[in-house]
Enzyme design. Sequence first.
Site, mmCIF file in Angstrom:
data_model
loop_
_atom_site.group_PDB
_atom_site.id
_atom_site.type_symbol
_atom_site.label_atom_id
_atom_site.label_comp_id
_atom_site.label_asym_id
_atom_site.label_seq_id
_atom_site.Cartn_x
_atom_site.Cartn_y
_atom_site.Cartn_z
ATOM 1 N N GLU A 272 1.628 4.820 7.320
ATOM 2 C CA GLU A 272 0.531 4.068 6.501
ATOM 3 C C GLU A 272 -0.049 5.108 5.573
ATOM 4 O O GLU A 272 0.238 6.512 6.070
ATOM 5 C CB GLU A 272 -0.526 3.554 7.292
ATOM 6 C CG GLU A 272 0.094 2.189 8.109
ATOM 7 C CD GLU A 272 -0.102 1.213 7.454
ATOM 8 O OE1 GLU A 272 0.164 1.223 6.271
ATOM 9 O OE2 GLU A 272 -0.477 -0.013 8.011
ATOM 10 N N HIS B 2 3.332 1.731 1.922
ATOM 11 C CA HIS B 2 4.193 2.352 3.315
ATOM 12 C C HIS B 2 5.294 2.132 3.332
ATOM 13 O O HIS B 2 5.929 1.345 2.887
ATOM 14 C CB HIS B 2 3.455 1.761 4.293
ATOM 15 C CG HIS B 2 3.502 0.375 4.797
ATOM 16 N ND1 HIS B 2 2.707 -0.630 4.425
ATOM 17 C CD2 HIS B 2 4.631 -0.054 5.582
ATOM 18 C CE1 HIS B 2 3.173 -1.638 5.148
ATOM 19 N NE2 HIS B 2 4.495 -1.480 5.419
ATOM 20 N N ASP C 106 0.649 -1.179 -0.059
ATOM 21 C CA ASP C 106 0.108 0.032 -0.233
ATOM 22 C C ASP C 106 0.794 1.290 0.061
ATOM 23 O O ASP C 106 0.354 2.248 0.087
ATOM 24 C CB ASP C 106 -1.192 0.025 1.203
ATOM 25 C CG ASP C 106 -0.267 0.035 2.699
ATOM 26 O OD1 ASP C 106 1.114 -0.042 2.614
ATOM 27 O OD2 ASP C 106 -1.011 -0.011 3.897
HETATM 28 C C1 GLP Z 1 6.666 -3.897 7.187
HETATM 29 C C2 GLP Z 1 7.930 -3.258 7.898
HETATM 30 C C3 GLP Z 1 8.281 -2.384 6.669
HETATM 31 C C4 GLP Z 1 8.500 -3.085 5.309
HETATM 32 C C5 GLP Z 1 7.215 -3.723 4.791
HETATM 33 C C6 GLP Z 1 7.512 -4.547 3.484
HETATM 34 O O1 GLP Z 1 5.498 -3.248 7.335
HETATM 35 N N1 GLP Z 1 7.424 -2.327 8.897
HETATM 36 O O2 GLP Z 1 9.855 -1.834 6.900
HETATM 37 O O3 GLP Z 1 9.294 -2.252 4.464
HETATM 38 O O4 GLP Z 1 6.756 -4.508 5.552
HETATM 39 O O5 GLP Z 1 7.936 -6.165 3.927
HETATM 40 P P1 GLP Z 1 8.566 -6.829 2.894
HETATM 41 O O6 GLP Z 1 9.862 -6.400 2.813
HETATM 42 O O7 GLP Z 1 8.779 -8.114 3.787
HETATM 43 O O8 GLP Z 1 7.589 -7.116 1.811
#
Ligand code: GLP
Length: 260
Positions: free
Chosen positions: A143, A138, A136
Amino acid sequence: MKIAILPDNEAIGKVGADILASTLKDKPDAVIGLATGSSPLPFYRELIERYKAGEISFAQCKAFTLDEYIGLEPNHPESYVQFIHREFVDHVDFAEGAVKTPNAQTDDLNGAAADYDAAIKDAGGVDFQVLGIGSDGHIAFNEPGDSLASRTHVVFLHDQTRRDNARFFDDDINQVPKEAISQGLGTIQEARKIVLFVQGKGKARAVREMVEGGISARWPASVLQLHPNVYVLADEDAASELELISNYREDWDNFASANL
Ligand code: GLP
Protein backbone atom coordinates in the site's frame (compact mmCIF):
# COMPACT_ATOMS: atom_id res chain seq x y z
CA MET A 1 9.41 0.17 -19.20
CA LYS A 2 7.84 -1.13 -22.37
CA ILE A 3 4.29 0.16 -22.63
CA ALA A 4 1.80 -1.47 -24.96
CA ILE A 5 -1.48 0.39 -25.45
CA LEU A 6 -3.86 -2.21 -26.79
CA PRO A 7 -7.44 -2.04 -28.09
CA ASP A 8 -9.12 -4.56 -25.81
CA ASN A 9 -8.76 -7.36 -23.28
CA GLU A 10 -8.35 -9.95 -25.99
CA ALA A 11 -5.30 -8.16 -27.39
CA ILE A 12 -3.92 -7.66 -23.86
CA GLY A 13 -4.29 -11.37 -23.12
CA LYS A 14 -2.64 -12.38 -26.40
CA VAL A 15 0.39 -10.09 -26.02
CA GLY A 16 0.88 -11.27 -22.42
CA ALA A 17 0.67 -14.89 -23.57
CA ASP A 18 3.18 -14.24 -26.39
CA ILE A 19 5.67 -12.85 -23.88
CA LEU A 20 5.21 -15.81 -21.53
CA ALA A 21 5.41 -18.28 -24.42
CA SER A 22 8.80 -16.89 -25.38
CA THR A 23 9.97 -17.20 -21.74
CA LEU A 24 8.78 -20.84 -21.66
CA LYS A 25 10.51 -21.57 -24.96
CA ASP A 26 13.85 -20.52 -23.46
CA LYS A 27 13.09 -22.05 -20.06
CA PRO A 28 10.33 -24.70 -19.92
CA ASP A 29 10.82 -24.99 -16.14
CA ALA A 30 10.36 -21.26 -15.55
CA VAL A 31 9.20 -20.00 -12.16
CA ILE A 32 6.05 -17.92 -12.65
CA GLY A 33 4.73 -15.31 -10.24
CA LEU A 34 0.92 -15.29 -10.35
CA ALA A 35 -1.34 -12.36 -9.50
CA THR A 36 -5.00 -12.47 -8.54
CA GLY A 37 -7.53 -9.72 -9.27
CA SER A 38 -9.53 -9.21 -12.45
CA SER A 39 -6.82 -7.54 -14.56
CA PRO A 40 -4.83 -10.66 -15.55
CA LEU A 41 -7.96 -12.74 -16.30
CA PRO A 42 -7.83 -12.20 -20.11
CA PHE A 43 -4.20 -13.39 -19.98
CA TYR A 44 -5.10 -16.50 -17.97
CA ARG A 45 -7.95 -17.27 -20.37
CA GLU A 46 -5.57 -17.03 -23.32
CA LEU A 47 -3.02 -19.29 -21.59
CA ILE A 48 -5.72 -21.90 -20.93
CA GLU A 49 -6.68 -21.80 -24.62
CA ARG A 50 -3.06 -22.22 -25.73
CA TYR A 51 -2.56 -25.07 -23.25
CA LYS A 52 -5.68 -26.83 -24.57
CA ALA A 53 -4.41 -26.34 -28.12
CA GLY A 54 -1.15 -28.05 -27.10
CA GLU A 55 0.92 -24.91 -27.66
CA ILE A 56 2.24 -24.42 -24.12
CA SER A 57 2.76 -26.50 -21.01
CA PHE A 58 3.34 -25.72 -17.36
CA ALA A 59 4.28 -29.28 -16.42
CA GLN A 60 7.82 -28.32 -15.47
CA CYS A 61 7.00 -24.89 -14.01
CA LYS A 62 6.70 -23.76 -10.45
CA ALA A 63 4.56 -20.80 -9.41
CA PHE A 64 4.19 -18.44 -6.47
CA THR A 65 1.20 -16.21 -5.92
CA LEU A 66 1.70 -12.65 -4.71
CA ASP A 67 -0.49 -12.44 -1.66
CA GLU A 68 -3.24 -13.88 0.51
CA TYR A 69 -5.89 -12.44 2.80
CA ILE A 70 -5.55 -13.08 6.52
CA GLY A 71 -8.69 -14.22 8.30
CA LEU A 72 -10.47 -16.05 5.49
CA GLU A 73 -10.90 -19.81 5.59
CA PRO A 74 -8.71 -21.38 2.87
CA ASN A 75 -11.85 -22.72 1.19
CA HIS A 76 -13.51 -19.27 1.11
CA PRO A 77 -14.22 -18.61 -2.59
CA GLU A 78 -12.50 -15.22 -2.43
CA SER A 79 -9.33 -16.47 -0.76
CA TYR A 80 -6.58 -15.98 -3.31
CA VAL A 81 -5.60 -19.65 -3.24
CA GLN A 82 -9.14 -20.54 -4.35
CA PHE A 83 -9.21 -17.73 -6.89
CA ILE A 84 -5.98 -18.68 -8.64
CA HIS A 85 -6.92 -22.37 -8.80
CA ARG A 86 -10.42 -21.61 -10.11
CA GLU A 87 -9.36 -19.02 -12.70
CA PHE A 88 -6.13 -20.57 -13.97
CA VAL A 89 -4.16 -23.30 -12.22
CA ASP A 90 -6.80 -26.05 -12.30
CA HIS A 91 -7.24 -25.63 -16.08
CA VAL A 92 -3.62 -26.28 -17.03
CA ASP A 93 -0.98 -28.90 -16.24
CA PHE A 94 1.03 -27.68 -13.25
CA ALA A 95 2.37 -30.65 -11.27
CA GLU A 96 0.74 -31.38 -7.91
CA GLY A 97 2.09 -28.94 -5.31
CA ALA A 98 3.95 -26.78 -7.86
CA VAL A 99 1.88 -23.67 -7.10
CA LYS A 100 2.58 -22.07 -3.73
CA THR A 101 0.67 -19.36 -1.89
CA PRO A 102 1.63 -17.51 1.31
CA ASN A 103 0.44 -19.38 4.39
CA ALA A 104 -2.03 -17.10 6.12
CA GLN A 105 -3.42 -19.96 8.26
CA THR A 106 -0.82 -19.86 11.01
CA ASP A 107 -0.16 -18.08 14.30
CA ASP A 108 3.35 -17.28 13.08
CA LEU A 109 2.60 -15.01 10.16
CA ASN A 110 6.02 -13.33 10.23
CA GLY A 111 7.65 -16.76 10.09
CA ALA A 112 5.39 -17.74 7.19
CA ALA A 113 6.41 -14.54 5.35
CA ALA A 114 10.11 -15.28 5.80
CA ASP A 115 9.57 -18.90 4.71
CA TYR A 116 7.84 -17.68 1.55
CA ASP A 117 10.78 -15.49 0.54
CA ALA A 118 13.10 -18.43 1.24
CA ALA A 119 10.98 -20.76 -0.91
CA ILE A 120 11.08 -18.32 -3.84
CA LYS A 121 14.86 -18.10 -3.49
CA ASP A 122 15.23 -21.90 -3.27
CA ALA A 123 13.22 -22.23 -6.48
CA GLY A 124 15.79 -20.00 -8.21
CA GLY A 125 13.76 -16.78 -8.16
CA VAL A 126 10.84 -15.72 -10.34
CA ASP A 127 11.41 -15.65 -14.11
CA PHE A 128 8.07 -14.11 -15.13
CA GLN A 129 5.98 -12.08 -12.69
CA VAL A 130 2.34 -11.24 -13.45
CA LEU A 131 1.08 -8.03 -11.84
CA GLY A 132 -2.05 -5.91 -11.61
CA ILE A 133 -2.22 -2.48 -9.99
CA GLY A 134 -4.68 -0.98 -7.53
CA SER A 135 -6.32 2.40 -8.14
CA ASP A 136 -4.08 3.83 -5.40
CA GLY A 137 -0.98 2.45 -7.11
CA HIS A 138 -0.52 -0.64 -4.94
CA ILE A 139 1.00 -3.80 -6.35
CA ALA A 140 0.34 -7.12 -4.64
CA PHE A 141 -0.83 -5.61 -1.33
CA ASN A 142 1.98 -3.06 -0.96
CA GLU A 143 0.00 0.00 0.00
CA PRO A 144 1.03 3.67 -0.36
CA GLY A 145 3.59 4.48 2.34
CA ASP A 146 5.03 0.95 2.54
CA SER A 147 8.77 0.45 2.10
CA LEU A 148 9.93 0.26 -1.49
CA ALA A 149 12.43 -2.41 -0.41
CA SER A 150 10.13 -4.64 1.66
CA ARG A 151 10.22 -8.42 1.71
CA THR A 152 7.15 -10.65 2.08
CA HIS A 153 5.30 -9.29 5.11
CA VAL A 154 1.99 -8.75 6.88
CA VAL A 155 0.13 -5.68 5.59
CA PHE A 156 -2.86 -3.67 6.78
CA LEU A 157 -5.20 -2.91 3.91
CA HIS A 158 -6.27 0.68 3.42
CA ASP A 159 -9.95 1.51 3.10
CA GLN A 160 -9.51 2.42 -0.58
CA THR A 161 -8.24 -1.09 -1.33
CA ARG A 162 -10.98 -2.68 0.75
CA ARG A 163 -13.61 -0.56 -1.04
CA ASP A 164 -12.14 -1.57 -4.42
CA ASN A 165 -12.23 -5.25 -3.46
CA ALA A 166 -15.68 -5.15 -1.82
CA ARG A 167 -17.15 -6.09 -5.22
CA PHE A 168 -15.91 -9.62 -4.56
CA PHE A 169 -17.57 -9.65 -1.11
CA ASP A 170 -21.25 -8.83 -1.82
CA ASP A 171 -20.28 -5.12 -2.12
CA ASP A 172 -19.82 -5.11 1.65
CA ILE A 173 -16.54 -3.58 2.83
CA ASN A 174 -17.07 -5.15 6.26
CA GLN A 175 -16.58 -8.59 4.77
CA VAL A 176 -13.23 -7.61 3.20
CA PRO A 177 -10.34 -8.68 5.43
CA LYS A 178 -8.26 -5.92 7.01
CA GLU A 179 -4.95 -7.72 6.73
CA ALA A 180 -3.04 -9.77 4.23
CA ILE A 181 0.33 -11.38 3.75
CA SER A 182 2.03 -10.00 0.65
CA GLN A 183 5.23 -10.31 -1.27
CA GLY A 184 7.18 -7.10 -0.70
CA LEU A 185 8.24 -4.64 -3.36
CA GLY A 186 11.84 -5.77 -2.86
CA THR A 187 10.76 -9.37 -3.46
CA ILE A 188 8.79 -8.47 -6.58
CA GLN A 189 11.65 -6.37 -7.98
CA GLU A 190 13.89 -9.47 -8.02
CA ALA A 191 11.75 -11.14 -10.69
CA ARG A 192 13.64 -11.29 -13.99
CA LYS A 193 10.70 -10.13 -16.08
CA ILE A 194 7.51 -8.38 -14.97
CA VAL A 195 4.30 -8.04 -16.99
CA LEU A 196 1.65 -5.72 -15.55
CA PHE A 197 -1.94 -5.82 -16.81
CA VAL A 198 -4.18 -2.79 -16.42
CA GLN A 199 -7.54 -1.72 -17.79
CA GLY A 200 -10.03 1.05 -17.24
CA LYS A 201 -10.26 4.77 -16.50
CA GLY A 202 -10.23 4.11 -12.76
CA LYS A 203 -6.57 3.09 -13.03
CA ALA A 204 -5.45 5.95 -15.34
CA ARG A 205 -3.98 8.12 -12.57
CA ALA A 206 -2.14 5.15 -11.04
CA VAL A 207 -0.70 4.29 -14.46
CA ARG A 208 0.49 7.85 -14.99
CA GLU A 209 2.18 7.94 -11.60
CA MET A 210 3.73 4.50 -12.13
CA VAL A 211 5.19 5.36 -15.52
CA GLU A 212 5.84 9.10 -15.41
CA GLY A 213 5.71 10.14 -11.76
CA GLY A 214 8.58 10.38 -9.31
CA ILE A 215 9.65 7.15 -7.63
CA SER A 216 7.90 7.34 -4.31
CA ALA A 217 6.17 5.23 -1.68
CA ARG A 218 3.13 7.43 -2.36
CA TRP A 219 2.62 5.38 -5.54
CA PRO A 220 4.23 1.99 -4.80
CA ALA A 221 4.15 0.80 -8.44
CA SER A 222 6.51 3.67 -9.35
CA VAL A 223 9.35 1.49 -8.00
CA LEU A 224 9.00 -0.54 -11.23
CA GLN A 225 10.77 2.31 -13.04
CA LEU A 226 13.97 0.92 -11.48
CA HIS A 227 13.40 -2.55 -12.94
CA PRO A 228 15.12 -3.23 -16.28
CA ASN A 229 12.52 -5.58 -17.77
CA VAL A 230 8.92 -4.45 -17.20
CA TYR A 231 6.05 -4.62 -19.68
CA VAL A 232 2.88 -2.64 -19.04
CA LEU A 233 -0.05 -3.96 -21.09
CA ALA A 234 -2.79 -1.33 -20.89
CA ASP A 235 -6.03 -0.52 -22.65
CA GLU A 236 -6.70 2.98 -24.02
CA ASP A 237 -8.62 4.05 -20.90
CA ALA A 238 -5.87 3.04 -18.48
CA ALA A 239 -3.27 4.78 -20.67
CA SER A 240 -5.37 7.92 -21.20
CA GLU A 241 -3.52 10.17 -18.73
CA LEU A 242 0.00 9.39 -20.00
CA GLU A 243 1.72 12.57 -21.15
CA LEU A 244 4.09 10.87 -23.59
CA ILE A 245 1.57 8.45 -25.01
CA SER A 246 2.62 8.91 -28.64
CA ASN A 247 6.25 8.07 -27.78
CA TYR A 248 5.13 4.86 -26.08
CA ARG A 249 3.05 3.84 -29.09
CA GLU A 250 6.01 4.43 -31.40
CA ASP A 251 8.44 2.52 -29.12
CA TRP A 252 6.03 -0.39 -28.77
CA ASP A 253 5.43 -0.66 -32.52
CA ASN A 254 9.19 -0.82 -33.07
CA PHE A 255 9.66 -3.38 -30.31
CA ALA A 256 6.71 -5.56 -31.31
CA SER A 257 7.62 -5.68 -34.99
CA ALA A 258 11.14 -6.88 -34.10
CA ASN A 259 10.28 -9.25 -31.23
CA LEU A 260 6.70 -10.46 -31.21
C1 GLP B 1 -5.76 -6.60 -5.21
C2 GLP B 1 -4.59 -7.55 -5.38
C3 GLP B 1 -3.61 -7.02 -6.37
C4 GLP B 1 -4.33 -6.57 -7.62
C5 GLP B 1 -5.27 -5.45 -7.28
C6 GLP B 1 -6.04 -4.94 -8.49
O1 GLP B 1 -5.56 -5.66 -4.24
N1 GLP B 1 -3.90 -7.84 -4.16
O2 GLP B 1 -2.63 -8.02 -6.67
O3 GLP B 1 -3.41 -6.16 -8.59
O4 GLP B 1 -6.20 -5.94 -6.34
O5 GLP B 1 -7.11 -5.80 -8.73
P1 GLP B 1 -7.97 -5.78 -10.04
O6 GLP B 1 -7.09 -6.37 -11.10
O7 GLP B 1 -9.14 -6.68 -9.75
O8 GLP B 1 -8.35 -4.39 -10.31
